[in-house]
Design a protein around this motif. Structure first.
Motif, PDB file in Angstrom:
ATOM      1  N   GLU A   1     -13.266   5.419 -36.547  1.00  0.00           N
ATOM      2  CA  GLU A   1     -11.891   5.456 -36.062  1.00  0.00           C
ATOM      3  C   GLU A   1     -10.931   5.862 -37.174  1.00  0.00           C
ATOM      4  O   GLU A   1      -9.993   6.648 -36.952  1.00  0.00           O
ATOM      5  CB  GLU A   1     -11.506   4.090 -35.492  1.00  0.00           C
ATOM      6  CG  GLU A   1     -12.253   3.739 -34.203  1.00  0.00           C
ATOM      7  CD  GLU A   1     -12.025   2.313 -33.767  1.00  0.00           C
ATOM      8  OE1 GLU A   1     -11.426   1.528 -34.557  1.00  0.00           O
ATOM      9  OE2 GLU A   1     -12.455   1.952 -32.646  1.00  0.00           O
ATOM     10  N   LEU A   2     -11.146   5.333 -38.375  1.00  0.00           N
ATOM     11  CA  LEU A   2     -10.275   5.673 -39.498  1.00  0.00           C
ATOM     12  C   LEU A   2     -10.362   7.146 -39.850  1.00  0.00           C
ATOM     13  O   LEU A   2      -9.361   7.777 -40.210  1.00  0.00           O
ATOM     14  CB  LEU A   2     -10.655   4.827 -40.722  1.00  0.00           C
ATOM     15  CG  LEU A   2     -10.288   3.343 -40.656  1.00  0.00           C
ATOM     16  CD1 LEU A   2     -11.016   2.574 -41.745  1.00  0.00           C
ATOM     17  CD2 LEU A   2      -8.778   3.159 -40.794  1.00  0.00           C
ATOM     18  N   ARG A   3     -11.548   7.718 -39.761  1.00  0.00           N
ATOM     19  CA  ARG A   3     -11.729   9.120 -40.139  1.00  0.00           C
ATOM     20  C   ARG A   3     -10.950  10.077 -39.242  1.00  0.00           C
ATOM     21  O   ARG A   3     -10.654  11.204 -39.651  1.00  0.00           O
ATOM     22  CB  ARG A   3     -13.212   9.489 -40.101  1.00  0.00           C
ATOM     23  CG  ARG A   3     -14.017   8.908 -41.238  1.00  0.00           C
ATOM     24  CD  ARG A   3     -15.410   9.497 -41.295  1.00  0.00           C
ATOM     25  NE  ARG A   3     -15.399  10.864 -41.820  1.00  0.00           N
ATOM     26  CZ  ARG A   3     -16.481  11.619 -41.902  1.00  0.00           C
ATOM     27  NH1 ARG A   3     -17.642  11.169 -41.466  1.00  0.00           N
ATOM     28  NH2 ARG A   3     -16.403  12.836 -42.404  1.00  0.00           N
ATOM     29  N   GLU A   4     -10.604   9.640 -38.053  1.00  0.00           N
ATOM     30  CA  GLU A   4      -9.814  10.506 -37.179  1.00  0.00           C
ATOM     31  C   GLU A   4      -8.449  10.796 -37.799  1.00  0.00           C
ATOM     32  O   GLU A   4      -7.889  11.886 -37.611  1.00  0.00           O
ATOM     33  CB  GLU A   4      -9.652   9.849 -35.814  1.00  0.00           C
ATOM     34  CG  GLU A   4     -10.964   9.735 -35.034  1.00  0.00           C
ATOM     35  CD  GLU A   4     -10.777   9.052 -33.699  1.00  0.00           C
ATOM     36  OE1 GLU A   4      -9.613   8.756 -33.337  1.00  0.00           O
ATOM     37  OE2 GLU A   4     -11.785   8.802 -33.013  1.00  0.00           O
TER      38      GLU A   4
ATOM     39  N   LYS B   1     -16.290 -15.348 -46.486  1.00  0.00           N
ATOM     40  CA  LYS B   1     -16.318 -14.028 -47.095  1.00  0.00           C
ATOM     41  C   LYS B   1     -14.909 -13.484 -47.273  1.00  0.00           C
ATOM     42  O   LYS B   1     -14.016 -13.742 -46.463  1.00  0.00           O
ATOM     43  CB  LYS B   1     -17.130 -13.051 -46.227  1.00  0.00           C
ATOM     44  CG  LYS B   1     -18.616 -13.386 -46.145  1.00  0.00           C
ATOM     45  CD  LYS B   1     -19.320 -13.114 -47.455  1.00  0.00           C
ATOM     46  CE  LYS B   1     -20.830 -13.236 -47.320  1.00  0.00           C
ATOM     47  NZ  LYS B   1     -21.298 -14.571 -47.015  1.00  0.00           N
ATOM     48  N   ALA B   2     -14.731 -12.715 -48.343  1.00  0.00           N
ATOM     49  CA  ALA B   2     -13.444 -12.070 -48.607  1.00  0.00           C
ATOM     50  C   ALA B   2     -13.336 -10.795 -47.793  1.00  0.00           C
ATOM     51  O   ALA B   2     -14.292 -10.320 -47.190  1.00  0.00           O
ATOM     52  CB  ALA B   2     -13.311 -11.776 -50.096  1.00  0.00           C
ATOM     53  N   GLY B   3     -12.131 -10.229 -47.800  1.00  0.00           N
ATOM     54  CA  GLY B   3     -11.933  -8.942 -47.164  1.00  0.00           C
ATOM     55  C   GLY B   3     -10.914  -8.994 -46.042  1.00  0.00           C
ATOM     56  O   GLY B   3     -10.557 -10.058 -45.528  1.00  0.00           O
ATOM     57  N   PHE B   4     -10.431  -7.811 -45.671  1.00  0.00           N
ATOM     58  CA  PHE B   4      -9.500  -7.690 -44.560  1.00  0.00           C
ATOM     59  C   PHE B   4     -10.241  -7.874 -43.241  1.00  0.00           C
ATOM     60  O   PHE B   4     -11.428  -7.549 -43.122  1.00  0.00           O
ATOM     61  CB  PHE B   4      -8.844  -6.306 -44.579  1.00  0.00           C
ATOM     62  CG  PHE B   4      -7.982  -6.049 -45.780  1.00  0.00           C
ATOM     63  CD1 PHE B   4      -6.659  -6.440 -45.791  1.00  0.00           C
ATOM     64  CD2 PHE B   4      -8.503  -5.409 -46.904  1.00  0.00           C
ATOM     65  CE1 PHE B   4      -5.850  -6.194 -46.902  1.00  0.00           C
ATOM     66  CE2 PHE B   4      -7.716  -5.159 -48.015  1.00  0.00           C
ATOM     67  CZ  PHE B   4      -6.390  -5.560 -48.013  1.00  0.00           C
ATOM     68  N   SER B   5      -9.554  -8.375 -42.257  1.00  0.00           N
ATOM     69  CA  SER B   5     -10.150  -8.452 -40.928  1.00  0.00           C
ATOM     70  C   SER B   5     -10.267  -7.044 -40.343  1.00  0.00           C
ATOM     71  O   SER B   5      -9.590  -6.110 -40.785  1.00  0.00           O
ATOM     72  CB  SER B   5      -9.305  -9.332 -40.004  1.00  0.00           C
ATOM     73  OG  SER B   5      -8.079  -8.672 -39.697  1.00  0.00           O
ATOM     74  N   ILE B   6     -11.119  -6.921 -39.341  1.00  0.00           N
ATOM     75  CA  ILE B   6     -11.253  -5.642 -38.642  1.00  0.00           C
ATOM     76  C   ILE B   6      -9.894  -5.182 -38.120  1.00  0.00           C
ATOM     77  O   ILE B   6      -9.545  -3.994 -38.197  1.00  0.00           O
ATOM     78  CB  ILE B   6     -12.263  -5.762 -37.485  1.00  0.00           C
ATOM     79  CG1 ILE B   6     -13.699  -5.815 -38.030  1.00  0.00           C
ATOM     80  CG2 ILE B   6     -12.104  -4.623 -36.493  1.00  0.00           C
ATOM     81  CD1 ILE B   6     -14.279  -4.482 -38.438  1.00  0.00           C
ATOM     82  N   ASP B   7      -9.102  -6.115 -37.596  1.00  0.00           N
ATOM     83  CA  ASP B   7      -7.807  -5.751 -37.015  1.00  0.00           C
ATOM     84  C   ASP B   7      -6.798  -5.327 -38.075  1.00  0.00           C
ATOM     85  O   ASP B   7      -5.979  -4.430 -37.842  1.00  0.00           O
ATOM     86  CB  ASP B   7      -7.245  -6.924 -36.207  1.00  0.00           C
ATOM     87  CG  ASP B   7      -8.038  -7.186 -34.937  1.00  0.00           C
ATOM     88  OD1 ASP B   7      -8.749  -6.272 -34.481  1.00  0.00           O
ATOM     89  OD2 ASP B   7      -7.961  -8.316 -34.420  1.00  0.00           O
ATOM     90  N   ASP B   8      -6.844  -5.976 -39.245  1.00  0.00           N
ATOM     91  CA  ASP B   8      -5.853  -5.699 -40.286  1.00  0.00           C
ATOM     92  C   ASP B   8      -6.231  -4.506 -41.174  1.00  0.00           C
ATOM     93  O   ASP B   8      -5.362  -3.938 -41.850  1.00  0.00           O
ATOM     94  CB  ASP B   8      -5.660  -6.923 -41.179  1.00  0.00           C
ATOM     95  CG  ASP B   8      -4.978  -8.071 -40.456  1.00  0.00           C
ATOM     96  OD1 ASP B   8      -4.368  -7.816 -39.395  1.00  0.00           O
ATOM     97  OD2 ASP B   8      -5.062  -9.220 -40.942  1.00  0.00           O
TER      98      ASP B   8
ATOM     99  N   PRO C   1      -7.068  -1.263 -40.739  1.00  0.00           N
ATOM    100  CA  PRO C   1      -6.440   0.059 -40.640  1.00  0.00           C
ATOM    101  C   PRO C   1      -5.056   0.133 -41.270  1.00  0.00           C
ATOM    102  O   PRO C   1      -4.740   1.100 -41.987  1.00  0.00           O
ATOM    103  CB  PRO C   1      -6.393   0.310 -39.128  1.00  0.00           C
ATOM    104  CG  PRO C   1      -7.527  -0.485 -38.576  1.00  0.00           C
ATOM    105  CD  PRO C   1      -7.546  -1.734 -39.424  1.00  0.00           C
ATOM    106  N   THR C   2      -4.229  -0.888 -41.033  1.00  0.00           N
ATOM    107  CA  THR C   2      -2.887  -0.888 -41.623  1.00  0.00           C
ATOM    108  C   THR C   2      -2.968  -1.011 -43.134  1.00  0.00           C
ATOM    109  O   THR C   2      -2.239  -0.322 -43.870  1.00  0.00           O
ATOM    110  CB  THR C   2      -2.057  -2.046 -41.049  1.00  0.00           C
ATOM    111  OG1 THR C   2      -1.922  -1.872 -39.640  1.00  0.00           O
ATOM    112  CG2 THR C   2      -0.681  -2.102 -41.682  1.00  0.00           C
TER     113      THR C   2
END
Length: 229
Positions: free
Chosen positions: A187-190, A138-145, A147-148
């Motif tokens: 977490e991002l919404r904070e 699957k495509a997409g950013f990892s959970i860790d990457d 946020p940045t």
């Protein structure tokens, strides 16, 4: 009403009932849940039948198909979402035609979308695709990457990140991926209060997605029936 329109209307009723039941189990209101009817391979008559049954948001996964639907004459009178994998050389077909692009899976794609939007003096709304199931296919950013990446994309003029999207791995329980995406969104919404949407859940797993907080579910066969082939 034709047989096709009747069957689509009945399936939409079933979808709405299923979503209401899943939302009830989760203590949610259905007012924050949008169904995107993915009309890939179905003709304009099917889109009109769903529209006439009260469906507003529709999705296409191919850029040329989205552009053709958006430019239909007479107009179909619905909102279009782009839900497939988008190539950078096709962004001109999608930017402006799609109210929301669900599948920004790289910085280079985000930059291409933003540049196209700026050329037309618009701001394109997008979701960032996250590989929440850690599936190598699957495509997409990892959970860790993610946020940045989202923090960087937000700074690019011409693009507005509205939330996150995921496609779980096939053949495994999708709930853990849905939980991870919801946790990431929260977490991002904070830091970024505009990060609201969770696009997760398709015809086979949308009940679970709604239980875990989906704000957008992408449904094809659940509304239109089986696709040929």
């Amino acid at each position: 009403m034709t047989d096709m329109a009747t069957s689509i209307g009945e399936r939409l009723d079933d979808v709405r009932r299923t979503i209401a039941e899943a939302a009830g189990r989760a203590g949610r209101s259905t007012s924050g849940i949008t169904v995107v009817a993915v009309s890939k391979t179905f003709d304009d008559d099917a889109v009109r039948a769903a529209r006439d049954a009260g469906q507003v948001d529709f999705g296409e996964s191919r850029a040329k198909a989205l552009a053709a639907r958006h430019e239909a004459d007479p107009p179909l009178g619905v909102r279009w979402h782009f839900v497939g994998r988008l190539q950078r050389n096709k962004v001109g077909l999608v930017v402006g035609a799609a109210t929301l692009i669900h599948s920004v899976d790289s910085m280079r794609l985000a930059e291409a979308i933003a540049a196209e939007a700026r050329d037309h003096q618009r701001v394109q709304r997008v979701l960032v695709q996250v590989n929440a199931g850690e599936d190598p296919d699957k495509a997409g950013f990892s959970i860790d990457d993610a946020p940045t990446a989202i923090a960087r994309i937000r700074e690019i003029p011409g693009i507005s990140v509205q939330g996150v999207m995921t496609i779980p791995a096939l053949g495994v329980d999708p709930r853990p991926a849905f939980v991870r995406l919801r946790t990431l969104r929260d977490e991002l919404r904070e830091s970024f209060p505009e990060i609201v949407h969770l696009s997760m859940g398709m015809s086979g797993d949308y009940e679970l997605a709604v239980e875990e907080g989906a704000t957008l579910v992408r449904l094809g066969t659940a509304i239109f029936g089986p696709r040929d082939g």
